[in-house]
Design a protein around this motif. Structure first.
Motif, mmCIF file in Angstrom:
data_model
loop_
_atom_site.group_PDB
_atom_site.id
_atom_site.type_symbol
_atom_site.label_atom_id
_atom_site.label_comp_id
_atom_site.label_asym_id
_atom_site.label_seq_id
_atom_site.Cartn_x
_atom_site.Cartn_y
_atom_site.Cartn_z
ATOM 1 N N LYS A 13 21.264 1.121 44.888
ATOM 2 C CA LYS A 13 21.156 0.824 46.314
ATOM 3 C C LYS A 13 22.424 1.328 47.017
ATOM 4 C CE LYS A 13 21.151 -3.172 49.292
ATOM 5 N NZ LYS A 13 21.325 -4.616 49.291
ATOM 6 N N PHE A 14 22.285 2.396 47.773
ATOM 7 C CA PHE A 14 23.431 3.014 48.428
ATOM 8 C C PHE A 14 23.600 2.541 49.870
ATOM 9 C CE2 PHE A 14 22.874 5.702 44.823
ATOM 10 C CZ PHE A 14 24.135 6.188 44.543
ATOM 11 N N SER A 15 22.720 1.685 50.352
ATOM 12 C CA SER A 15 22.848 1.182 51.716
ATOM 13 C C SER A 15 23.337 -0.259 51.669
ATOM 14 C CB SER A 15 21.503 1.258 52.440
ATOM 15 O OG SER A 15 20.557 0.446 51.774
ATOM 16 N N GLY A 16 23.884 -0.711 52.766
ATOM 17 C CA GLY A 16 24.380 -2.082 52.832
ATOM 18 C C GLY A 16 25.883 -2.140 52.673
ATOM 19 N N ARG A 17 26.360 -3.347 52.398
ATOM 20 C CA ARG A 17 27.799 -3.574 52.334
ATOM 21 C C ARG A 17 28.139 -4.450 51.129
ATOM 22 N NH1 ARG A 17 29.138 -5.329 58.512
ATOM 23 N NH2 ARG A 17 31.259 -5.221 57.765
ATOM 24 N N THR A 18 29.357 -4.278 50.611
ATOM 25 C CA THR A 18 29.895 -5.107 49.533
ATOM 26 C C THR A 18 31.295 -5.531 49.936
ATOM 27 O OG1 THR A 18 28.631 -3.936 47.837
ATOM 28 C CG2 THR A 18 30.545 -5.161 47.099
ATOM 29 N N HIS A 83 31.135 1.364 53.225
ATOM 30 C CA HIS A 83 30.372 0.930 54.395
ATOM 31 C C HIS A 83 30.944 -0.364 54.960
ATOM 32 C CE1 HIS A 83 26.454 3.203 53.118
ATOM 33 N NE2 HIS A 83 27.427 4.020 53.481
ATOM 34 N N ASP A 84 31.404 -1.262 54.085
ATOM 35 C CA ASP A 84 31.957 -2.535 54.541
ATOM 36 C C ASP A 84 33.254 -2.345 55.325
ATOM 37 O OD1 ASP A 84 31.677 -5.395 54.604
ATOM 38 O OD2 ASP A 84 33.379 -5.499 53.229
ATOM 39 N N CYS A 110 40.632 -1.006 49.266
ATOM 40 C CA CYS A 110 41.578 -2.124 49.324
ATOM 41 C C CYS A 110 41.651 -2.754 50.711
ATOM 42 C CB CYS A 110 42.979 -1.665 48.917
ATOM 43 S SG CYS A 110 43.097 -1.234 47.173
ATOM 44 N N MET A 111 41.131 -2.071 51.701
ATOM 45 C CA MET A 111 41.183 -2.598 53.062
ATOM 46 C C MET A 111 40.266 -3.802 53.216
ATOM 47 S SD MET A 111 41.140 1.006 55.170
ATOM 48 C CE MET A 111 40.774 0.239 56.710
ATOM 49 N N ASP A 112 40.575 -4.627 54.206
ATOM 50 C CA ASP A 112 39.756 -5.789 54.496
ATOM 51 C C ASP A 112 38.447 -5.348 55.151
ATOM 52 O OD1 ASP A 112 39.140 -8.422 54.491
ATOM 53 O OD2 ASP A 112 40.359 -8.951 56.235
ATOM 54 N N SER A 113 37.438 -6.194 55.052
ATOM 55 C CA SER A 113 36.137 -5.890 55.645
ATOM 56 C C SER A 113 36.237 -5.852 57.175
ATOM 57 C CB SER A 113 35.119 -6.965 55.259
ATOM 58 O OG SER A 113 34.989 -7.010 53.864
ATOM 59 N N VAL A 114 35.381 -5.031 57.762
ATOM 60 C CA VAL A 114 35.267 -4.988 59.225
ATOM 61 C C VAL A 114 34.286 -6.078 59.629
ATOM 62 C CG1 VAL A 114 34.560 -3.580 61.184
ATOM 63 C CG2 VAL A 114 35.793 -2.528 59.285
ATOM 64 N N ASN A 115 34.746 -7.037 60.422
ATOM 65 C CA ASN A 115 33.908 -8.195 60.738
ATOM 66 C C ASN A 115 32.846 -7.916 61.796
ATOM 67 O OD1 ASN A 115 35.168 -9.838 58.884
ATOM 68 N ND2 ASN A 115 36.771 -10.432 60.309
ATOM 69 N N GLU A 116 33.122 -7.018 62.713
ATOM 70 C CA GLU A 116 32.112 -6.737 63.737
ATOM 71 C C GLU A 116 31.008 -5.865 63.155
ATOM 72 O OE1 GLU A 116 35.147 -3.369 64.336
ATOM 73 O OE2 GLU A 116 35.413 -5.518 64.443
ATOM 74 N N ASN A 117 29.954 -5.737 63.886
ATOM 75 C CA ASN A 117 28.850 -4.885 63.442
ATOM 76 C C ASN A 117 29.330 -3.468 63.284
ATOM 77 O OD1 ASN A 117 27.035 -6.972 63.427
ATOM 78 N ND2 ASN A 117 26.326 -6.602 65.511
ATOM 79 N N ASN A 118 28.884 -2.825 62.213
ATOM 80 C CA ASN A 118 29.166 -1.408 62.057
ATOM 81 C C ASN A 118 27.858 -0.673 61.808
ATOM 82 O OD1 ASN A 118 28.576 -1.609 59.306
ATOM 83 N ND2 ASN A 118 30.695 -1.841 58.701
#
Length: 120
Positions: A13-18, A83-84, A110-118
């Motif tokens: 599954k290559f779509s979505g976020r982790t 993606h995340d 290593c970066m933090d997740s982007v909280n807003e919609n992407n």
């Protein structure tokens, strides 16, 4: 073990976020599973010759299948992690041809997740 189960379930599954924790815990468990397979191969190597040959061949087949599955699953997992952080998975394609891109991909992971919609 739920990390490994989810890793294999979502492996193609290559779509979505982790998120970052799931990504790094999954990488840790996959590495530990690989080390366990290597140790198993060593144990098989010290068995008597007849048993060692049969089990050794089976071990090589299992290890080869594990490497192929992990390669595809790692690409999918890293793409979802990118993606995340609101980056495109195309960075992995760049990393295949330009090894310096692996450093950039590592920094993105290593970066933090982007909280807003992407867009992913």
């Amino acid at each position: 073990m739920s990390y490994l189960k989810n890793y294999l379930k979502d492996g193609f599954k290559f779509s979505g976020r982790t998120n970052r924790k799931d990504f790094w815990m999954t990488i840790l468990y996959v590495a530990l599973a690989f080390v366990a397979l290597i140790v198993l191969g060593y144990v098989i190597g010290v068995l008597p010759k007849t048993i060692s040959n049969i089990l050794g061949l089976l071990w090589i087949i299992v290890l080869g299948a594990w490497v192929v599955v992990c390669f595809i699953c790692d690409l999918a997992l890293t793409t979802r992690r990118l993606h995340d952080t609101n980056h495109d998975g195309i960075w992995l394609v760049g990393a295949i041809f330009i090894p310096l891109f692996w450093i950039v991909v590592l920094i993105f992971c290593c970066m933090d997740s982007v909280n807003e919609n992407n867009k992913y």
